[in-house]
Enzyme design. Sequence first.
Site, short mmCIF file in Angstrom:
data_model
loop_
_atom_site.label_atom_id
_atom_site.label_comp_id
_atom_site.label_asym_id
_atom_site.label_seq_id
_atom_site.Cartn_x
_atom_site.Cartn_y
_atom_site.Cartn_z
N CYS A 79 0.58 -1.42 -0.50
CA CYS A 79 0.09 -0.09 0.21
C CYS A 79 0.90 1.16 0.05
O CYS A 79 0.96 1.75 -1.13
CB CYS A 79 -1.05 -0.12 0.82
N HIS A 167 -3.95 -5.45 0.56
CA HIS A 167 -3.64 -5.88 1.16
C HIS A 167 -3.46 -7.33 1.87
O HIS A 167 -4.29 -7.77 1.77
CB HIS A 167 -4.30 -4.90 2.96
N GLU A 169 -2.03 -8.81 3.92
CA GLU A 169 -2.61 -9.11 5.56
C GLU A 169 -3.58 -9.71 6.44
O GLU A 169 -3.55 -10.53 7.06
CB GLU A 169 -1.38 -8.42 6.21
#
Length: 536
Positions: A79, A167, A169
């Site tokens: 990001c 993202h 994660e």
Amino acid sequence: MQQKIIILDFGSQTTQLIGRRVRELDTFCEIMPYNKFPKDDPSVIGVILSGSPYSVHDPEAFKVDLSQFIGRIPVLGICYGAQFLSYAQGGKVEAADSREYGRANLEHFDQENPLFKGFIENSQVWMSHGDTITAIPDDYKCIASTANVKYAAYASTKQPVWAVQFHPEVFHSLQGTQLLKNFVVDICGSKQDWSADSFVETTVAELKEQLGDDKVILGLSGGVDSSVAAVLLNKAIGKNLTCIFVDHGMLRKNEFRDVMEDYKCLGLNVIGVDASEKFFADLAGVTDPEKKRKIIGRDFVEVFNAEAKKQTGAKWLAQGTIYPDRIESLNITGKVIKSHHNVGGLPKEMNLQLCEPLKWLFKDEVRRVGRSMGMPEHLITRHPFPGPGLAVRILGDITPEKVRILQDADDIYIRGLREYKVKLSGEEARRVLAAGVPADMQNGEIEVSLYDQIWQAGTVLLSTVRSVGVMGDERTYEHPVALRAVTSTDAMTADWAHLPYDFMAKVSNEIINKVKGVNRVCYDISSKPPSTIEWE
């Protein structure tokens, strides 16, 4: 030498999630402020640049000298990290026509690029950014796009550098763990030798060397972190460890007695101190939540210090500080998220050195370490509980009678959560299993208790409120209680748990019928943010 991934934190709320995902790949990682990259550390095998609340164009935006690691070790920007990599090397980052937030699909991706090994077509990812990359630097190429984001991912053609504007994660990037595995294991070459068993073996050896024959004092709370720290230290130094468990009178029902029995079974040397009279006296008439916390904190230190001074020859104070405590207390962005009671040093008058055996572990890793050492499951799976105890779950002033009411109501609620079984499948089952909850999957389903399914639960006594009720033929004017249950992975964000209606009906009926002083039960359906998990 322990391999590690360095995660440079630019202030993202999901930086901890990156760390947890890397640890789940059996790889050690360390989260550091964006400007604290460790130079000349041969154990670093890769770098991840986190997201950030800032635009790269903001005057306050965090910037890092990329020459410290680009061309030396593999780099992954996420990001803001991806945007900064582009911006700093001659690319272009501009404000998007509209904020790109939420689910997206990779319509095109380079199947030959190692970062996308194992990816399926139209893989879902999660976007969250206001700016977007409109041009990438020379010697870089686009390796993935979505319908609205041309440079969803790009990579260097000459150096081991990758960047993604989504993202990986977060839960909603369905192959995010695969992408991180591709980077950490395949690209960086992790040996995946970070595990609970290896942590116990290494840490016990390090504690023996660090502490020698010195005596150590540890303050127990009955919670997971301090209990695991105590068992770990006990394996290293045995009788030289003395644990002190202070009862401030606001623990859960029978908790002081039950926990003391558990600690005896674990072979720990524990001194139990009942200081409830002192705490109740000092809290009399106090209604402000922050004042309650400060009084309890002050009294705890006084009681603990008085008992600790009786232990002649002690040189160390051990604490159950875990990694999120330390991360949240670091001044990474100029804004400290939390000020933790066990982070930031020791009272000068104690004249002790600090020992924190769990300081590198996330909560789920602490539980895995506990299981590795054979600790009882009911100790390992205990929900987080506030240090001030039920004092911050009683709105208004504190009295022994109010604590008794809340203890009784809470005992019914927590016991009910443990007894009620639910069947889970799909992502929900995988989330619970990933947290380390022991369960066997059969036909794609697991069966667990409601207690194990949720992150934290508790009961709140609204002692400043009275409501009208009818019991038998009599009018009552008593207190309501609020039940709270949330799902979470790290307590940074939390959603209210969707408990079954039949369970809530049963618990509500039992509390009202059995707990004198309560005539109404409510359920808190607030998420964090904007609410907090605790009421005070």
